[in-house]
Design an enzyme around this catalytic site. Structure first.
Site, PDB file in Angstrom:
ATOM      1  N   CYS A  74       0.828  -1.213   0.000  1.00  0.00           N
ATOM      2  CA  CYS A  74       0.000   0.000   0.000  1.00  0.00           C
ATOM      3  C   CYS A  74       0.861   1.260   0.000  1.00  0.00           C
ATOM      4  O   CYS A  74       1.841   1.345   0.742  1.00  0.00           O
ATOM      5  CB  CYS A  74      -0.899  -0.008   1.232  1.00  0.00           C
ATOM      6  SG  CYS A  74      -1.964   1.438   1.317  1.00  0.00           S
ATOM      7  N   CYS A  80      -0.340   5.550   7.603  1.00  0.00           N
ATOM      8  CA  CYS A  80      -1.685   5.111   7.953  1.00  0.00           C
ATOM      9  C   CYS A  80      -1.607   4.129   9.117  1.00  0.00           C
ATOM     10  O   CYS A  80      -0.706   3.316   9.199  1.00  0.00           O
ATOM     11  CB  CYS A  80      -2.307   4.433   6.736  1.00  0.00           C
ATOM     12  SG  CYS A  80      -3.967   3.810   7.033  1.00  0.00           S
ATOM     13  N   CYS A  83      -2.963  -1.029   8.113  1.00  0.00           N
ATOM     14  CA  CYS A  83      -2.400  -2.376   7.954  1.00  0.00           C
ATOM     15  C   CYS A  83      -0.911  -2.369   8.258  1.00  0.00           C
ATOM     16  O   CYS A  83      -0.075  -2.392   7.368  1.00  0.00           O
ATOM     17  CB  CYS A  83      -2.643  -2.864   6.536  1.00  0.00           C
ATOM     18  SG  CYS A  83      -4.350  -2.635   6.016  1.00  0.00           S
ATOM     19  N   CYS A 177      -7.537   2.450  -0.722  1.00  0.00           N
ATOM     20  CA  CYS A 177      -7.452   1.622   0.479  1.00  0.00           C
ATOM     21  C   CYS A 177      -7.717   0.186   0.056  1.00  0.00           C
ATOM     22  O   CYS A 177      -8.649  -0.080  -0.696  1.00  0.00           O
ATOM     23  CB  CYS A 177      -8.480   2.070   1.508  1.00  0.00           C
ATOM     24  SG  CYS A 177      -8.478   1.009   2.964  1.00  0.00           S
ATOM     25  N   GLN A 300     -19.847  -8.491  12.605  1.00  0.00           N
ATOM     26  CA  GLN A 300     -18.446  -8.889  12.422  1.00  0.00           C
ATOM     27  C   GLN A 300     -17.910  -8.242  11.139  1.00  0.00           C
ATOM     28  O   GLN A 300     -18.522  -8.381  10.095  1.00  0.00           O
ATOM     29  CB  GLN A 300     -18.350 -10.409  12.277  1.00  0.00           C
ATOM     30  CG  GLN A 300     -18.729 -11.180  13.522  1.00  0.00           C
ATOM     31  CD  GLN A 300     -17.657 -11.116  14.603  1.00  0.00           C
ATOM     32  OE1 GLN A 300     -16.503 -10.789  14.334  1.00  0.00           O
ATOM     33  NE2 GLN A 300     -18.041 -11.401  15.830  1.00  0.00           N
ATOM     34  N   TYR A 329     -22.855 -11.424  25.917  1.00  0.00           N
ATOM     35  CA  TYR A 329     -22.303 -10.359  25.060  1.00  0.00           C
ATOM     36  C   TYR A 329     -22.704 -10.665  23.610  1.00  0.00           C
ATOM     37  O   TYR A 329     -21.861 -10.742  22.725  1.00  0.00           O
ATOM     38  CB  TYR A 329     -20.778 -10.299  25.159  1.00  0.00           C
ATOM     39  CG  TYR A 329     -20.224 -10.157  26.554  1.00  0.00           C
ATOM     40  CD1 TYR A 329     -20.009  -8.881  27.100  1.00  0.00           C
ATOM     41  CD2 TYR A 329     -19.895 -11.268  27.324  1.00  0.00           C
ATOM     42  CE1 TYR A 329     -19.473  -8.751  28.374  1.00  0.00           C
ATOM     43  CE2 TYR A 329     -19.363 -11.138  28.598  1.00  0.00           C
ATOM     44  CZ  TYR A 329     -19.148  -9.883  29.115  1.00  0.00           C
ATOM     45  OH  TYR A 329     -18.608  -9.755  30.372  1.00  0.00           O
ATOM     46  N   GLU A 350     -27.101  -8.804  26.092  1.00  0.00           N
ATOM     47  CA  GLU A 350     -26.278  -7.751  25.486  1.00  0.00           C
ATOM     48  C   GLU A 350     -26.650  -6.405  26.113  1.00  0.00           C
ATOM     49  O   GLU A 350     -27.807  -6.140  26.398  1.00  0.00           O
ATOM     50  CB  GLU A 350     -26.534  -7.745  23.961  1.00  0.00           C
ATOM     51  CG  GLU A 350     -26.238  -6.467  23.227  1.00  0.00           C
ATOM     52  CD  GLU A 350     -24.771  -6.084  23.227  1.00  0.00           C
ATOM     53  OE1 GLU A 350     -23.913  -6.976  23.072  1.00  0.00           O
ATOM     54  OE2 GLU A 350     -24.480  -4.883  23.404  1.00  0.00           O
ATOM     55  N   ASP A 399     -18.512 -13.883  24.632  1.00  0.00           N
ATOM     56  CA  ASP A 399     -17.729 -13.159  23.624  1.00  0.00           C
ATOM     57  C   ASP A 399     -17.549 -11.713  24.077  1.00  0.00           C
ATOM     58  O   ASP A 399     -18.102 -10.787  23.487  1.00  0.00           O
ATOM     59  CB  ASP A 399     -18.480 -13.227  22.273  1.00  0.00           C
ATOM     60  CG  ASP A 399     -17.728 -12.553  21.130  1.00  0.00           C
ATOM     61  OD1 ASP A 399     -16.544 -12.204  21.303  1.00  0.00           O
ATOM     62  OD2 ASP A 399     -18.336 -12.376  20.057  1.00  0.00           O
ATOM     63  N   CYS A 426     -11.394 -11.401  21.580  1.00  0.00           N
ATOM     64  CA  CYS A 426     -10.615 -10.594  20.639  1.00  0.00           C
ATOM     65  C   CYS A 426      -9.358 -10.073  21.332  1.00  0.00           C
ATOM     66  O   CYS A 426      -8.679  -9.188  20.823  1.00  0.00           O
ATOM     67  CB  CYS A 426     -11.452  -9.445  20.095  1.00  0.00           C
ATOM     68  SG  CYS A 426     -12.202  -8.453  21.372  1.00  0.00           S
TER      69      CYS A 426
END
Ligand code: SAH
Length: 469
Positions: A74, A80, A83, A177, A300, A329, A350, A399, A426
Site C-alpha cells: 500500500c 496510515c 495495515c 485503500c 463482524q 455479550y 447484550e 464473547d 478478541c
C-alpha cells in the site's frame, strides 16, 4: 539504564509482544519497541520509559533489515494506522499470532493446554472488511517533504481518509485503500472530487466548522452496498446535488443515507440517519442465515472469517439439539442464531438495547423461534433468579469486549458451573486472565485462533472449557 531518553544502539529484535510491539533483550532487560520493526531487524531504540526489569521505546534507526521483510503493497504504509504488518509475509504474521496466543495462555494463564492446531488464516488477506469509516478534515496530515516541496504556498489542506494514530485532528488523505472491495474507493474519491470542485467545506474538529464530516461504507458479500454520509448541518441544495451525483456515478450503491451531526464528537449512535435512496439497510449472509444491518448495527467486520469463527464456536459447543445455550455479550444475536438449530433453546444477553432489537428481528427473519434476547449488563442480568427462570445452562458461549469478563461474571460462571463454556475472545491477554480464574473448575479442552484482520496484530481466539467432574 534506568534513565529515559537513552538511545540503545544496535539492538537485535527477537520477537513480538502483545499489541504489535516488538521485543528485544538488552542486558537482561526486556525492551518493547514501537515503530514498525520486526524480529530479525537490528535497530537503535530511543527509550521513553525505563524500569527495573523492562523498558519501552521507539526505533529511530534500522541498521540491518530482517531477511523476513517484504515490500508493503500500500502507498500509504508507514503513515496510515491501518495495515501495519504489511512488511511481514502473511505466513509470518500467522506464526507470530499463534505464538502470542500460546505465550499468553501459558504465561498469564499458567494453564495446562491441549495441543493447539495452527491459527486459521484468511483466504482473502486484502479487501476483507465489510465496513469502513472515513473522516473528512481540513487538516490533512502532510509529511515534512510535502510541506517543504510546497515552499511558500501552503499545500492542499483537505483530506478524506483515516485519522493519524494519536493525532486527533489530523487525517491522512487516502487514495486507494486495500481493506474493502470496490466500489469503496470509487465512492470515496467521487465524493472528494465533487466536494473539491464545488468548494464544499471539510470539517474542522477543533474549530467545529465545515460541512462534510464522515463517510461510512458497507459492502456486503451479498453485493449490497450501503453509504452513510455524515454532514454537520442541513444544506438541502448541496446535499441533494452531492447525493444525486454519487448515485449517478456509482450505480452499485443499493442504499444511500445521510446523517446530520451537529455535535462536537463524531459518534452517530445517538443520531438518526435518514434514507435518501433504497431500503436504508443491507443484508449479510452467514451460511444460510441472513442478517439485516442498519447504519448503526454492529456486525463482524470480516464476513468470511466471521463465519469461520462461528463454525468453530458451534463445533466447540458440541450441541446435539437438547441443550440450553446462553450467548453472553451477544451483540445482534448472530452467534446465538447461528447455533440455534442445534440447540433446544438460546438465551442471549447484550448491553445495548438497539442491538437486542436487531437480534430479535434477525431471529424472526431467520425463522428462529427458540431464542430469546435480553438487554442489560451481563453482571446484573445473570443472577440466580434469571438462571432459574430460563433454565440451567448446558453450554455458555461468551464473547466479551477487549477488556474481557468482569470478575463478578467469572465468579458467577464458576457458581453456575455449566458443563461447557466456549470463550470467544478478541484479546488473548484478558482471555488468559479469565481462563486462569475459571481454571478452578474448568480445563481448557480446545483452542483455536482465527485471523480476522490480516496485516494487523489483532487476534481472535476461541477456547473450549470443560467442567472437571
Ligand atoms: N457476539 C457478538 C458481539 C461481540 S462484541 C458478535 O459476534 O457479533 C461484544 C459485545 O459486548 C458488544 O456488543 C458490547 O455492546 C457488549 N457488551 C460490552 N459490555 C457488556 C456488558 N457489561 N454486558 C453486556 N454486554 C456488554
Amino acid at each position: 539504564m534506568r534513565k529515559k531518553n537513552v538511545v540503545l544502539e544496535n539492538v537485535p529484535v527477537t520477537a513480538y509482544a502483545a499489541e504489535g510491539k516488538a521485543l528485544a533483550r538488552v542486558d537482561g532487560k526486556v525492551v518493547f519497541i514501537e515503530g514498525g520493526v520486526v524480529p530479525g531487524d537490528v535497530v537503535d531504540v530511543k527509550l521513553s520509559k525505563s524500569k527495573k526489569d523492562w523498558a519501552e521505546g521507539k526505533a529511530i534507526r534500522i541498521h540491518t533489515q530482517s531477511p523476513d521483510r517484504v515490500t508493503p503493497f500500500c502507498d500509504h504504509f508507514g503513515l496510515c494506522g491501518g495495515c501495519k504488518w504489511q512488511m511481514l509475509p502473511y505466513e509470518k504474521q500467522l506464526a507470530y499470532k499463534q505464538q502470542q496466543v500460546e505465550d499468553h495462555l501459558r504465561r498469564i494463564g499458567h494453564l495446562e493446554l491441549p495441543s493447539m492446531p495452527p491459527i486459521l488464516g484468511a483466504k482473502e488477506t486484502r479487501r476483507y472488511r465489510n465496513k469502513l469509516e472515513f473522516t473528512f478534515s481540513n487538516k490533512a496530515y502532510l509529511t515534512d517533504e510535502e510541506i517543504r516541496a510546497a515552499g511558500e504556498d501552503w499545500p492542499r489542506r483537505n483530506a478524506l481518509g483515516f485519522h493519524i494514530p494519536k493525532l486527533f485532528d489530523k487525517v491522512l488523505d487516502i487514495q486507494t485503500c486495500h481493506l474493502q472491495e470496490e466500489p469503496a474507493n470509487l465512492i470515496k474519491n467521487t465524493i472528494r472530487s465533487w466536494a473539491e470542485a464545488r468548494g464544499l467545506s471539510f470539517f474542522d474538529i477543533r474549530q467545529q466548522t465545515g460541512w462534510l464530516r464522515n463517510l461510512v461504507l458497507r459492502i456486503c458479500t451479498t453485493g449490497e452496498v450501503m453509504v452513510n454520509l455524515v454532514i454537520h448541518h442541513e444544506d438541502k441544495g448541496e446535499r441533494e446535488a452531492l447525493l444525486n451525483h454519487l448515485l449517478e456515478k456509482v450505480p452499485a450503491i443499493t442504499t444511500l443515507l445521510y446523517t446530520i451531526n451537529p455535535k462536537k464528537n463524531d459518534s452517530i449512535f445517538d443520531l438518526e440517519p435518514r434514507v435518501f435512496y433504497g431500503k436504508g439497510y443491507v443484508e449479510e449472509k452467514l451460511e444460510d442465515f441472513i442478517f439485516k444491518i442498519g447504519p448503526k448495527s454492529f456486525f463482524q467486520t470480516n464476513t468470511y472469517q466471521g463465519e469461520a469463527l462461528y463454525r468453530i464456536t458451534r463445533e466447540f459447543a458440541g450441541l446435539t439439539g437438547t441443550e440450553t445455550v446462553y450467548d453472553l455479550y451477544c451483540g445482534t444475536g448472530s452467534i446465538g442464531i447461528f447455533v440455534s438449530r442445534q440447540a433446544a433453546k438460546v438465551v442471549g444477553i447484550e448491553l445495548i438495547s438497539e442491538a437486542i432489537d436487531d437480534a430479535r428481528e434477525n431471529a424472526a427473519a431467520n425463522g428462529v423461534n427458540n431464542a430469546t434476547f435480553f438487554a442489560g449488563d451481563v453482571i446484573n442480568i445473570c443472577d440466580d433468579a434469571f438462571f432459574a427462570t430460563h433454565g440451567a445452562p448446558d453450554v455458555i458461549i461468551t464473547d466479551p469486549p477487549r477488556a474481557g469478563m468482569h470478575e463478578k461474571l467469572t465468579a458467577k460462571l464458576l457458581e453456575v458451573a455449566a458443563p461447557r463454556i466456549v470463550y470467544v475472545s478478541c484479546n488473548p491477554a484478558t482471555q488468559a486472565r479469565d481462563l486462569a480464574l475459571l481454571n478452578e473448575k474448568y480445563t481448557v479442552e480446545k483452542v483455536q485462533a482465527v485471523d480476522m484482520f490480516p496485516h494487523t496484530h489483532h487476534i481472535e481466539n476461541v477456547a473450549l472449557l470443560q467442567r472437571r467432574y
